[in-house]
Write an enzyme that holds these catalytic residues in place. Structure first.
Site, PDB file in Angstrom:
ATOM      1  N   TYR A 284       0.838  -1.210   0.000  1.00 57.44           N
ATOM      2  CA  TYR A 284       0.000   0.000   0.000  1.00 57.44           C
ATOM      3  C   TYR A 284       0.871   1.258   0.000  1.00 57.44           C
ATOM      4  CZ  TYR A 284      -3.753   3.160   1.662  1.00 57.44           C
ATOM      5  OH  TYR A 284      -4.660   4.190   1.815  1.00 57.44           O
TER       6      TYR A 284
ATOM      7  N   GLU B  35       4.126   1.825  -0.663  1.00 58.92           N
ATOM      8  CA  GLU B  35       4.961   2.042  -1.853  1.00 58.92           C
ATOM      9  C   GLU B  35       4.098   2.145  -3.108  1.00 58.92           C
ATOM     10  OE1 GLU B  35       7.772   3.083  -1.476  1.00 58.92           O
ATOM     11  OE2 GLU B  35       9.059   1.884  -0.197  1.00 58.92           O
TER      12      GLU B  35
ATOM     13  N   ARG C 262     -10.268  -1.379  10.706  1.00 60.03           N
ATOM     14  CA  ARG C 262      -9.714  -0.082  11.081  1.00 60.03           C
ATOM     15  C   ARG C 262     -10.108   0.226  12.515  1.00 60.03           C
ATOM     16  NH1 ARG C 262     -10.236   3.570   5.573  1.00 60.03           N
ATOM     17  NH2 ARG C 262     -11.922   2.217   4.943  1.00 60.03           N
ATOM     18  N   VAL C 263      -9.326   1.095  13.131  1.00 57.12           N
ATOM     19  CA  VAL C 263      -9.472   1.246  14.573  1.00 57.12           C
ATOM     20  C   VAL C 263     -10.832   1.834  14.962  1.00 57.12           C
ATOM     21  CG1 VAL C 263      -8.323   3.529  14.723  1.00 57.12           C
ATOM     22  CG2 VAL C 263      -8.221   1.938  16.646  1.00 57.12           C
ATOM     23  N   VAL C 264     -11.335   2.802  14.216  1.00 56.31           N
ATOM     24  CA  VAL C 264     -12.602   3.438  14.622  1.00 56.31           C
ATOM     25  C   VAL C 264     -13.753   2.435  14.517  1.00 56.31           C
ATOM     26  CG1 VAL C 264     -14.270   5.248  14.061  1.00 56.31           C
ATOM     27  CG2 VAL C 264     -11.831   5.778  14.062  1.00 56.31           C
TER      28      VAL C 264
ATOM     29  N   PHE D  33     -13.346  -0.392  17.240  1.00 51.03           N
ATOM     30  CA  PHE D  33     -13.686   0.008  18.618  1.00 51.03           C
ATOM     31  C   PHE D  33     -15.191   0.217  18.774  1.00 51.03           C
ATOM     32  CE2 PHE D  33      -9.331   2.037  20.022  1.00 51.03           C
ATOM     33  CZ  PHE D  33      -8.724   0.795  19.869  1.00 51.03           C
TER      34      PHE D  33
ATOM     35  N   THR E  89      -0.241   7.393  18.158  1.00 46.73           N
ATOM     36  CA  THR E  89      -1.265   8.417  17.898  1.00 46.73           C
ATOM     37  C   THR E  89      -1.723   8.393  16.436  1.00 46.73           C
ATOM     38  OG1 THR E  89       0.317  10.154  17.283  1.00 46.73           O
ATOM     39  CG2 THR E  89      -0.247   9.960  19.632  1.00 46.73           C
ATOM     40  N   ARG E  90      -2.951   8.871  16.251  1.00 48.65           N
ATOM     41  CA  ARG E  90      -3.507   9.121  14.916  1.00 48.65           C
ATOM     42  C   ARG E  90      -4.347  10.393  15.008  1.00 48.65           C
ATOM     43  NH1 ARG E  90      -0.492   5.499  14.212  1.00 48.65           N
ATOM     44  NH2 ARG E  90      -0.757   3.620  12.943  1.00 48.65           N
TER      45      ARG E  90
ATOM     46  N   PRO F 188       2.899   2.700  12.413  1.00 55.65           N
ATOM     47  CA  PRO F 188       3.481   4.020  12.708  1.00 55.65           C
ATOM     48  C   PRO F 188       3.164   4.486  14.121  1.00 55.65           C
ATOM     49  CG  PRO F 188       2.380   4.018  10.573  1.00 55.65           C
ATOM     50  CD  PRO F 188       2.012   2.733  11.250  1.00 55.65           C
TER      51      PRO F 188
HETATM   52  P1  NAD Z   1     -12.723   1.713   0.605  1.00 57.48           P
HETATM   53  O1  NAD Z   1     -12.050   0.394   0.628  1.00 57.48           O
HETATM   54  O2  NAD Z   1     -14.058   1.830   1.259  1.00 57.48           O
HETATM   55  O3  NAD Z   1     -12.882   2.240  -0.896  1.00 57.48           O
HETATM   56  C1  NAD Z   1     -12.024   1.867  -1.939  1.00 57.48           C
HETATM   57  C2  NAD Z   1     -12.895   1.542  -3.153  1.00 57.48           C
HETATM   58  O4  NAD Z   1     -12.035   1.204  -4.249  1.00 57.48           O
HETATM   59  C3  NAD Z   1     -13.814   0.345  -2.919  1.00 57.48           C
HETATM   60  O5  NAD Z   1     -15.119   0.648  -3.352  1.00 57.48           O
HETATM   61  C4  NAD Z   1     -13.187  -0.754  -3.766  1.00 57.48           C
HETATM   62  O6  NAD Z   1     -14.119  -1.717  -4.211  1.00 57.48           O
HETATM   63  C5  NAD Z   1     -12.575   0.051  -4.891  1.00 57.48           C
HETATM   64  N1  NAD Z   1     -11.482  -0.656  -5.565  1.00 57.48           N
HETATM   65  C6  NAD Z   1     -10.437  -1.322  -5.002  1.00 57.48           C
HETATM   66  N2  NAD Z   1      -9.658  -1.836  -5.970  1.00 57.48           N
HETATM   67  C7  NAD Z   1     -10.213  -1.495  -7.162  1.00 57.48           C
HETATM   68  C8  NAD Z   1      -9.891  -1.749  -8.511  1.00 57.48           C
HETATM   69  N3  NAD Z   1      -8.793  -2.462  -8.843  1.00 57.48           N
HETATM   70  N4  NAD Z   1     -10.702  -1.263  -9.489  1.00 57.48           N
HETATM   71  C9  NAD Z   1     -11.807  -0.550  -9.166  1.00 57.48           C
HETATM   72  N5  NAD Z   1     -12.171  -0.278  -7.904  1.00 57.48           N
HETATM   73  C10 NAD Z   1     -11.378  -0.748  -6.915  1.00 57.48           C
HETATM   74  O7  NAD Z   1     -11.699   2.765   1.223  1.00 57.48           O
HETATM   75  P2  NAD Z   1     -11.873   4.322   1.522  1.00 57.48           P
HETATM   76  O8  NAD Z   1     -11.586   4.537   2.938  1.00 57.48           O
HETATM   77  O9  NAD Z   1     -13.125   4.827   0.930  1.00 57.48           O
HETATM   78  O10 NAD Z   1     -10.625   4.895   0.700  1.00 57.48           O
HETATM   79  C11 NAD Z   1     -10.784   5.505  -0.567  1.00 57.48           C
HETATM   80  C12 NAD Z   1      -9.426   6.015  -1.063  1.00 57.48           C
HETATM   81  O11 NAD Z   1      -8.909   6.980  -0.134  1.00 57.48           O
HETATM   82  C13 NAD Z   1      -8.369   4.928  -1.184  1.00 57.48           C
HETATM   83  O12 NAD Z   1      -7.606   5.161  -2.336  1.00 57.48           O
HETATM   84  C14 NAD Z   1      -7.521   5.099   0.043  1.00 57.48           C
HETATM   85  O13 NAD Z   1      -6.204   4.696  -0.170  1.00 57.48           O
HETATM   86  C15 NAD Z   1      -7.611   6.611   0.277  1.00 57.48           C
HETATM   87  N6  NAD Z   1      -7.395   6.932   1.692  1.00 57.48           N
HETATM   88  C16 NAD Z   1      -8.359   6.689   2.625  1.00 57.48           C
HETATM   89  C17 NAD Z   1      -8.114   6.972   3.962  1.00 57.48           C
HETATM   90  C18 NAD Z   1      -9.143   6.745   5.035  1.00 57.48           C
HETATM   91  O14 NAD Z   1      -8.845   6.931   6.211  1.00 57.48           O
HETATM   92  N7  NAD Z   1     -10.358   6.354   4.740  1.00 57.48           N
HETATM   93  C19 NAD Z   1      -6.878   7.495   4.344  1.00 57.48           C
HETATM   94  C20 NAD Z   1      -5.909   7.712   3.370  1.00 57.48           C
HETATM   95  C21 NAD Z   1      -6.183   7.448   2.038  1.00 57.48           C
HETATM   96  N1  UDP Z   2      -5.532  -0.437  16.227  1.00 57.42           N
HETATM   97  C1  UDP Z   2      -5.839  -0.875  17.492  1.00 57.42           C
HETATM   98  N2  UDP Z   2      -6.862  -1.755  17.631  1.00 57.42           N
HETATM   99  C2  UDP Z   2      -7.613  -2.184  16.594  1.00 57.42           C
HETATM  100  C3  UDP Z   2      -7.303  -1.722  15.294  1.00 57.42           C
HETATM  101  C4  UDP Z   2      -6.248  -0.851  15.144  1.00 57.42           C
HETATM  102  O1  UDP Z   2      -5.202  -0.490  18.492  1.00 57.42           O
HETATM  103  O2  UDP Z   2      -8.546  -2.991  16.817  1.00 57.42           O
HETATM  104  C5  UDP Z   2      -4.433   0.542  16.070  1.00 57.42           C
HETATM  105  C6  UDP Z   2      -3.425   0.204  14.983  1.00 57.42           C
HETATM  106  O3  UDP Z   2      -2.424  -0.663  15.482  1.00 57.42           O
HETATM  107  C7  UDP Z   2      -2.894   1.578  14.643  1.00 57.42           C
HETATM  108  C8  UDP Z   2      -4.105   2.496  14.848  1.00 57.42           C
HETATM  109  O4  UDP Z   2      -5.003   1.761  15.671  1.00 57.42           O
HETATM  110  O5  UDP Z   2      -1.877   1.949  15.549  1.00 57.42           O
HETATM  111  C9  UDP Z   2      -4.802   2.883  13.561  1.00 57.42           C
HETATM  112  O6  UDP Z   2      -5.070   1.705  12.848  1.00 57.42           O
HETATM  113  P1  UDP Z   2      -5.880   1.699  11.465  1.00 57.42           P
HETATM  114  O7  UDP Z   2      -5.767   0.315  10.905  1.00 57.42           O
HETATM  115  O8  UDP Z   2      -7.240   2.249  11.674  1.00 57.42           O
HETATM  116  O9  UDP Z   2      -5.138   2.752  10.544  1.00 57.42           O
HETATM  117  P2  UDP Z   2      -3.590   2.989  10.132  1.00 57.42           P
HETATM  118  O10 UDP Z   2      -2.697   2.164  10.978  1.00 57.42           O
HETATM  119  O11 UDP Z   2      -3.518   2.606   8.697  1.00 57.42           O
HETATM  120  O12 UDP Z   2      -3.398   4.434  10.384  1.00 57.42           O
END
Ligand code: NAD
Ligand code: UDP
Length: 312
Positions: free
Chosen positions: A145, A147, A186-188, A191, A210-211, A274
């Site tokens: 993811y 890279e 994901r953490v939110v 939890f 932290t996040r 991280p």
């Molecule tokens: P999500 O998994 O809900 O949405 C990603 C969408 O992309 C899904 O609908 C999935 O089916 C689609 N998808 C995956 N691979 C595909 C492919 N090869 N062809 C077509 N569609 C494809 O995730 P999200 O949280 O909505 O994230 C959306 C974007 O935002 C992502 O690119 C993610 O990296 C970026 N992003 C999200 C967060 C966050 O906290 N939510 C943080 C940083 C970056």
């Molecule tokens: N995390 C946690 N408990 C969980 C899921 C995640 O403590 O049940 C932690 C995880 O190790 C990270 C932070 O929460 O430190 C955020 O995790 P998330 O997967 O939501 O996002 P990212 O690590 O990609 O920022």
């Protein structure tokens, strides 16, 4: 003026909110998604709108359609999902970007990349500014993811320099809200689901990492503002909420807001997790006049309501 806008990854968590917001502004929206982590239920309510179209398609294959703007959100975003098939994650990031950039080049369309705070890896600079190049393990469990997204940024900047394409990169920090998947790890979401069912709250590591959590409506406003900028504004621009919380603080807040009987337990920390993350959003403030408005407590309340009524 109304535009025709392609949202790749449009049936995911962020994508579905973006499609909704773009339709509300009077645009036509083409949602392209292979439903890898997205769901039709996220966009059911949009299907009756004649300005909305859903195309099931994998962006690792070329796509031939006409549009004025492209948002590339296609990519699994939660560690559990993007680590399930790491090769496909890299392909989606890299081949997906190449295909959508090629489409944008043919159409002379603006194109925005949803990049991530993960490009900073386990950051040595705090808070993270866009000039920081990051500290990423190229061969670890998160690297498909991290890279992949870094290479996508490279491709966007190459197309900008070489082909004069109007490219835009935003680096999104952890975003949460309604329509997150309950089981995406994901953490939110973890939890909240654990607290609503009085199950143990699983903190990974000591919970001092932290996040910074941004509510989805704030983030979507930022994406649309970035797309509206002129061709000189290519980014990268950080989008996130600078409020910084430990996972322990988050767990305690979720327990309080759900009035839960859950207990906190400590589990092993995943590899390369991280230690800290907080966006410096000066660039977004200056270039986009953007800052988040929804504090964590308020955003969590809305998210908890969603999970309580939709995820039994
Ligand atoms: P999500 O998994 O809900 O949405 C990603 C969408 O992309 C899904 O609908 C999935 O089916 C689609 N998808 C995956 N691979 C595909 C492919 N090869 N062809 C077509 N569609 C494809 O995730 P999200 O949280 O909505 O994230 C959306 C974007 O935002 C992502 O690119 C993610 O990296 C970026 N992003 C999200 C967060 C966050 O906290 N939510 C943080 C940083 C970056
Ligand atoms: N995390 C946690 N408990 C969980 C899921 C995640 O403590 O049940 C932690 C995880 O190790 C990270 C932070 O929460 O430190 C955020 O995790 P998330 O997967 O939501 O996002 P990212 O690590 O990609 O920022």
């Amino acid at each position: 003026m109304a535009k025709r806008i392609l949202v790749a990854g449009g049936s995911g968590f962020l994508g579905s909110h973006l499609c909704e917001a773009l339709l509300e502004q009077g645009n036509e929206v083409i949602c392209v998604d292979n439903l890898y982590t997205g769901s039709k239920s996220n966009i059911y309510h949009l299907l009756d709108d004649h300005r909305f179209e859903f195309i099931r398609h994998d962006v690792t294959f070329p796509l031939y359609i006409e549009c004025d703007e492209i948002y590339n959100l296609a990519c699994p975003a939660s560690p559990v999902h993007y680590q399930r098939d790491p090769v496909q994650t890299v392909k989606t990031c890299v081949h997906g970007a190449i295909n959508l950039l090629g489409l944008a080049k043919r159409l002379k369309a603006k194109i925005l990349q949803a990049s991530t705070s993960e490009v900073y890896g386990d950051p040595a600079i705090h808070p993270q500014v866009e000039e920081y190049w990051g500290n990423v393990n190229p061969i670890g469990v998160r690297s498909c993811y991290d890279e992949g997204k870094r290479c996508a940024e490279t491709l966007f900047s190459c197309y900008n320099m070489q082909c004069n394409l109007a490219t835009k990169i935003v680096r999104i920090f952890n975003t949460y809200g309604p329509r997150m998947q309950p089981d995406d790890g994901r953490v939110v979401s973890n939890f909240i689901m654990q607290a609503l069912h009085d199950r143990d709250i699983t903190i990974f590591g000591d919970g001092k990492q932290t996040r910074s959590f941004c509510f989805v409506s704030d983030l979507i406003r930022g994406l649309i503002r970035m797309m509206a900028t002129g061709p000189e504004c290519t980014g990268p621009v950080n989008l996130g909420n600078p409020g910084e919380f430990t996972m322990l603080e988050l767990a305690e807040l979720v327990i309080e807001l759900t009035n839960s009987n859950s207990k906190i337990i400590f589990c092993p920390l995943p590899q390369d997790d991280p230690k800290q993350r907080r966006p410096d959003i000066s660039k977004a403030e200056e270039l986009l006049n953007w800052r988040p408005t929804i504090p964590l407590r308020e955003g969590l309340q809305k998210t908890i309501e969603f999970f309580a009524s939709n995820c039994k």
